[in-house]
Design an enzyme around this catalytic site. Structure first.
Site, PDB file in Angstrom:
ATOM      1  N   GLU A  34      29.651  17.027 -22.115  1.00 16.63           N
ATOM      2  CA  GLU A  34      30.166  16.018 -21.191  1.00 16.63           C
ATOM      3  C   GLU A  34      31.074  14.976 -21.842  1.00 16.63           C
ATOM      4  OE1 GLU A  34      27.176  13.073 -19.955  1.00 16.63           O
ATOM      5  OE2 GLU A  34      25.657  14.358 -20.878  1.00 16.63           O
ATOM      6  N   HIS A  51      17.158  14.175 -19.788  1.00 19.57           N
ATOM      7  CA  HIS A  51      17.306  13.994 -21.229  1.00 19.57           C
ATOM      8  C   HIS A  51      16.041  14.586 -21.826  1.00 19.57           C
ATOM      9  CE1 HIS A  51      20.576  10.638 -21.386  1.00 19.57           C
ATOM     10  NE2 HIS A  51      20.828  11.526 -20.444  1.00 19.57           N
ATOM     11  N   ARG A  99      34.899  11.767 -16.466  1.00 19.41           N
ATOM     12  CA  ARG A  99      33.919  12.517 -17.225  1.00 19.41           C
ATOM     13  C   ARG A  99      33.787  13.899 -16.588  1.00 19.41           C
ATOM     14  NH1 ARG A  99      30.374   9.000 -17.393  1.00 19.41           N
ATOM     15  NH2 ARG A  99      28.817   9.581 -15.829  1.00 19.41           N
ATOM     16  N   ASP A 130      28.330  11.731 -11.032  1.00 13.22           N
ATOM     17  CA  ASP A 130      27.379  12.282 -11.995  1.00 13.22           C
ATOM     18  C   ASP A 130      26.058  12.366 -11.250  1.00 13.22           C
ATOM     19  OD1 ASP A 130      25.600  12.862 -14.043  1.00 13.22           O
ATOM     20  OD2 ASP A 130      26.530  11.496 -15.480  1.00 13.22           O
ATOM     21  N   GLU A 188      31.208  17.230 -16.910  1.00 10.59           N
ATOM     22  CA  GLU A 188      29.930  17.617 -17.512  1.00 10.59           C
ATOM     23  C   GLU A 188      29.411  18.912 -16.911  1.00 10.59           C
ATOM     24  OE1 GLU A 188      25.492  15.655 -18.236  1.00 10.59           O
ATOM     25  OE2 GLU A 188      26.790  14.885 -16.648  1.00 10.59           O
ATOM     26  N   HIS A 206      23.404  16.237 -24.536  1.00  5.86           N
ATOM     27  CA  HIS A 206      21.982  15.972 -24.773  1.00  5.86           C
ATOM     28  C   HIS A 206      21.199  17.190 -24.305  1.00  5.86           C
ATOM     29  CE1 HIS A 206      21.561  15.288 -20.409  1.00  5.86           C
ATOM     30  NE2 HIS A 206      22.613  14.482 -20.488  1.00  5.86           N
ATOM     31  N   ASP A 218      22.378  18.765 -14.300  1.00  4.83           N
ATOM     32  CA  ASP A 218      23.147  17.558 -14.638  1.00  4.83           C
ATOM     33  C   ASP A 218      24.630  17.927 -14.620  1.00  4.83           C
ATOM     34  OD1 ASP A 218      23.959  15.090 -15.509  1.00  4.83           O
ATOM     35  OD2 ASP A 218      22.947  15.171 -17.451  1.00  4.83           O
ATOM     36  N   HIS A 253      30.034   7.364 -25.748  1.00  5.12           N
ATOM     37  CA  HIS A 253      28.782   8.117 -25.716  1.00  5.12           C
ATOM     38  C   HIS A 253      28.967   9.461 -26.410  1.00  5.12           C
ATOM     39  CE1 HIS A 253      30.234  10.817 -22.476  1.00  5.12           C
ATOM     40  NE2 HIS A 253      30.741   9.742 -21.897  1.00  5.12           N
ATOM     41  N   TYR A 276      37.305   6.413 -20.637  1.00  6.90           N
ATOM     42  CA  TYR A 276      37.091   5.281 -19.750  1.00  6.90           C
ATOM     43  C   TYR A 276      38.056   4.182 -20.181  1.00  6.90           C
ATOM     44  CZ  TYR A 276      32.942   8.159 -19.644  1.00  6.90           C
ATOM     45  OH  TYR A 276      32.097   9.243 -19.587  1.00  6.90           O
ATOM     46  N   ASP A 330       0.821  -1.214   0.000  1.00 10.64           N
ATOM     47  CA  ASP A 330       0.000   0.000   0.000  1.00 10.64           C
ATOM     48  C   ASP A 330       0.858   1.267   0.000  1.00 10.64           C
ATOM     49  OD1 ASP A 330       1.019  -0.203   2.527  1.00 10.64           O
ATOM     50  OD2 ASP A 330      -0.867   0.188   3.574  1.00 10.64           O
ATOM     51  N   HIS A 363      26.736   4.034 -16.266  1.00  9.60           N
ATOM     52  CA  HIS A 363      25.563   4.294 -15.428  1.00  9.60           C
ATOM     53  C   HIS A 363      25.656   3.543 -14.103  1.00  9.60           C
ATOM     54  CE1 HIS A 363      22.920   5.608 -19.096  1.00  9.60           C
ATOM     55  NE2 HIS A 363      23.810   6.507 -18.740  1.00  9.60           N
TER      56      HIS A 363
END
Length: 462
Positions: free
Chosen positions: A408, A376, A429, A271, A431, A369, A282, A365, A412, A48, A254
């Site tokens: 960004e 995003h 990274r 991040d 950003e 964005h 971001d 990547h 890696y 609930d 991620h």
């Protein structure tokens, strides 16, 4: 009540009303019709208990209304004196408000949000067939919700059942979201003001995390510093799941904050950013757990920072969305060649690296964005028309003042026999959030240091 449900400031009411008028004008230009836009549903977490409610971004963009069980209807066929913007929402209920908190109710919402009419959401199924009867077209988010699709079919069936009385159902149905995507792509001053505040809160959270970090801390302890700062300064929630990655975990794009220990010599990649009054920020920063970069870490860090600087320089009105990415790629690829991470005898020149995408194992990547109400954010990245390129893709869209995007770049480098050992398990990274100006772009997240020397100085001062 939090800042999303307090009495709406007059300037915000005007902003939302003007957006609705833009949509109505666009619908009239297309021949009229009725647009239907519900907010997000409440979602059960377990038994609930629900997940914290978060409005639908499109709905909020046109209303500023943050309660669940609400639907906005825009009637472009309304005659003079008839309501063109109608909100369906929950009624006042003293018992439920004792448990769940304040509700505006239709009368309160009508006054507070500048609508033409407001009705109980329980009346939606009775009212919609009347509203869409004899309308030339129906506009809604086609195929995005099975429940909404079923409701629309029911309303259309109810209208068609009146066919012998001369009542006609809409002849066409249109997808509403592309129109709203284009509106949302260019931010107004109201939006930019909120985004600046969100960026400032997020920057302070990053500074706090840098200063609190010590070897021996676990990732979730560092994450706690971020979340505390978000809420302490009035942000409603993180804009997305916070990434706090120590050591080799930074090479997982991620990676969610876990329980890994930050050790001396590790880099920490964070991040993370907050959402404030419906708008996301971001930010990514990478810093040494012990307060000093190793020579190899500093070498790669400076390459990524130079790549970001090149992308920032390329972010200006009149260029394509792809231009910052291409600028960053050149710097990153040259850095991979200079460090020996890419073997020149195997991959060739810089042009060869770019043509063959030899950088992809270390940078997989894109460099940015859209950002806004969603981290995003809405909006196409390619133009609707124009000649197709050699790969059959449409041209990248042109950047305009008021657009907002992230910048960004990253590198890696996982442990591999093909890579010099001193670079193993380094993930970096950097950003920032950028607002397009008339001549270039403004980074609104630079209240947190980005240069390696400044990061080390901040950590020494803690």
């Amino acid at each position: 009540m939090n800042s999303l449900t307090e009495l709406v400031q007059p300037i915000a009411v005007g902003v939302y009303r003007a957006r609705r008028e833009r949509v109505l004008a666009a619908l009239r230009a297309q021949g009229g019709g009725v647009a239907i836009l519900p907010t997000a549903p409440e979602v059960m977490r377990n038994r609930d208990t629900d997940y914290p409610f978060r409005h639908d971004s499109y709905f909020y963009y046109l209303t500023g209304f943050n309660e669940p069980e609400a639907v906005l209807v825009l009637d472009a066929d309304a005659q003079d004196g008839e309501p063109a913007s109608i909100l369906f929402c929950r009624e006042k209920n003293a018992e439920r408000e004792t448990w769940e908190g304040f509700r505006f109710g239709p009368e309160g919402a009508l006054d507070a949000f500048g609508l033409d009419a407001a009705l109980p959401v329980a009346a939606l199924d009775d009212e919609m067939p009347r509203l869409i009867a004899d309308s030339p077209a129906l506009h809604y988010a086609l195929g995005t919700s099975a429940e909404l699709d079923a409701q629309v079919r029911g309303w259309l069936a109810a209208v068609r059942a009146q066919g012998r009385s001369g009542v006609r159902a809409p002849a066409t149905v249109h997808h509403l979201l592309p129109l709203l995507d284009e509106m949302r792509l260019v931010k107004d001053e109201h939006e930019i003001g909120i985004m600046r505040r969100a960026a400032s809160i997020s920057a302070e959270a990053h500074r706090r995390a840098m200063q609190a970090c010590r070897p021996g801390m676990r990732e979730f302890e560092i994450e706690a510093e971020l979340l505390y700062t978000f809420r302490r300064h009035g942000a409603q929630a993180p804009a997305y799941g916070s990434i706090v990655a120590a050591g080799a975990n930074a090479c997982v794009l991620h990676y969610p904050a876990g329980n890994a220990i930050a050790r001396e010599g590790d880099l920490i990649l964070i991040d993370a950013a907050c959402e404030l009054d419906g708008y996301a920020s971001d930010i990514t920063r990478t810093f040494p757990a012990g307060g000093r970069f190793t020579p190899a870490q500093r070498e790669l860090y400076d390459i990524v920072l130079a790549a970001q600087a090149a992308a920032v320089e390329a972010t200006r009105p009149g260029v394509s969305f792809d231009a910052p990415h291409q600028a960053a790629l050149k710097v990153l690829s040259q850095g991979l060649l200079d460090t020996g991470i890419l073997d020149k005898t195997k991959v060739g020149t810089l042009d060869d690296v770019l043509a063959q995408r030899a950088y992809a194992p270390f940078y997989m990547h894109r460099t940015g964005h859209w950002i806004g109400m969603d981290v995003h954010d809405a909006g196409e990245y390619r133009e609707a028309g124009g000649p197709l390129d050699e790969q059959g893709a449409r041209p990248w869209r042109t950047l305009l003042p008021g657009m907002a995007l992230t910048i960004e770049p990253g590198l890696y480098v996982r442990a591999s026999a093909d890579v010099p050992e001193r670079y193993w398990d380094i993930g970096i990274r950097i950003e920032d959030d950028a607002i397009l100006t008339d001549t270039g772009c403004e980074l609104i997240t630079r209240e947190v240091p980005v240069a390696a020397d400044e990061i080390e100085a901040l950590m020494r001062a803690s």
